[in-house]
Write an enzyme that holds these catalytic residues in place. Sequence first.
Site, PDB file in Angstrom:
ATOM      1  CG  LEU A   1      -1.969  -1.083   0.932  1.00  0.00           C
ATOM      2  CD1 LEU A   1      -2.975  -1.348   2.124  1.00  0.00           C
ATOM      3  CD2 LEU A   1      -2.844  -1.130  -0.441  1.00  0.00           C
ATOM      4  CB  SER A   2       0.723   4.675   1.512  1.00  0.00           C
ATOM      5  OG  SER A   2      -0.640   5.052   1.030  1.00  0.00           O
ATOM      6  CB  VAL A   3       5.112   1.037   2.226  1.00  0.00           C
ATOM      7  CG1 VAL A   3       6.745   0.799   2.168  1.00  0.00           C
ATOM      8  CG2 VAL A   3       4.599   1.054   3.747  1.00  0.00           C
TER       9      VAL A   3
ATOM     10  CE  LYS B   1       0.393   8.313  -1.294  1.00  0.00           C
ATOM     11  NZ  LYS B   1      -0.381   6.846  -0.704  1.00  0.00           N
TER      12      LYS B   1
END
Length: 412
Positions: free
Chosen positions: A77-79, A81
């Site tokens: 998921l947002s890791v 980014k």
Amino acid sequence: MHGPAGASRAPRDPRAGGWAAPGFEAVRDGFEAGQRDDPGAAQLAVYQDGQPVVDLWAGADPIGGRPVSGDSLSVVLSVTKGVVATCAHLLAQRGLLDLDAPVAAYWPEFAQNGKETISVGDLLAHRSGLSAFPPEARVGLAELLDWDHCTGVLAAMAPLWRPGTAWHYHALTYGYLVGEVIRRIIGHSVGAMLATDLSAPLGLDLWIGLPAAEEPRVLAQFTDEPRPTARQIDEALARFGIDRGDPLVGGTLATMASVAEAAEAFNRPAAMAAEIPAANGVGNARSLARLFAALIGPVGGTRLLTAEALERATAPQTDHLPTPSPLDRMPAGSRSRHALGYELPASHLPMLGTGSFGHAGAGGRLAFAQPRTRTAVAYTCTNLAWDSAAGPDPRWVPWTTALRDRLGLTST
């Protein structure tokens, strides 16, 4: 994706597999304690001075019944980014990307509707005013899988607030915005850059755009957390005098729906094979920890960023900025802090305290480094259980406490 009840259950061993170097046994005990009541799988990896000192895994895959090991993969998921930010900073270090330059210098079509002066740094720091697709664009899962469609919508839209004057998390748009700048510079996708410039030299099992051959290694994600109903959302907005028809509010609500839809879909091969660089990276803890270790020092002879490039990449960018109106009427709670693409320590995301940088992902994923102690850490999980509004993930607390003790850190 909801809950393991009634799903195929793999045998669950409460003990952690893997190993911990001498002196890090309490970290292993803390990891086991944190996972004791978790129905899913998790991994924890720690590097110090460029060497692995912890490589652990525990739990089971209650959805797919696949075996769990350190080699297992999961959607982070947002890791993701933070991985995309690393690609951008590599290009800046090579002199190919000016972080202060207007986005339109690399992506000419972007210079529409008041976006002419938005800088690359504004994109990385979530202050561009493009935190959501416009509600009228109706960007759902099918559209998220279409790169040209998403970047076309973003190029044409007007900012939702005056760029640079406020901060709000770009949950999905971040990946298309930064990813398109990268694509315009190098001629291929950020996922391709990850493969050639990070994963290949460091030997990482980490992808944005998962090859089909790797899909059997992926553990399914799930959650038992209830979603708020439309009525609950409307009641909350009304309580604070917020109009659902405001473009920023409408876009934010549409993003929340898209995130939920995408999280459900990320168990499907087609969604993992696409590039949604804000959210659908696939990897494991040992690879993420190795990547962040290579940001602060050499790993196997490879260091990704110079000390100067890292200092610029991790300087605070948003502490002085307000939340844009009308979302500023909502209760503040613990707010994220951002550098240029990386998150910085906050009350809900303490990492290893001052100097740490990295990125968390919905449900409890986490990867970060702290240069002062020469330490890099990554935690992956399949149970989306973390509520950031309530503070740090309870599963993190036992092993982060043990790791701080091991490193001689007396405060966060």
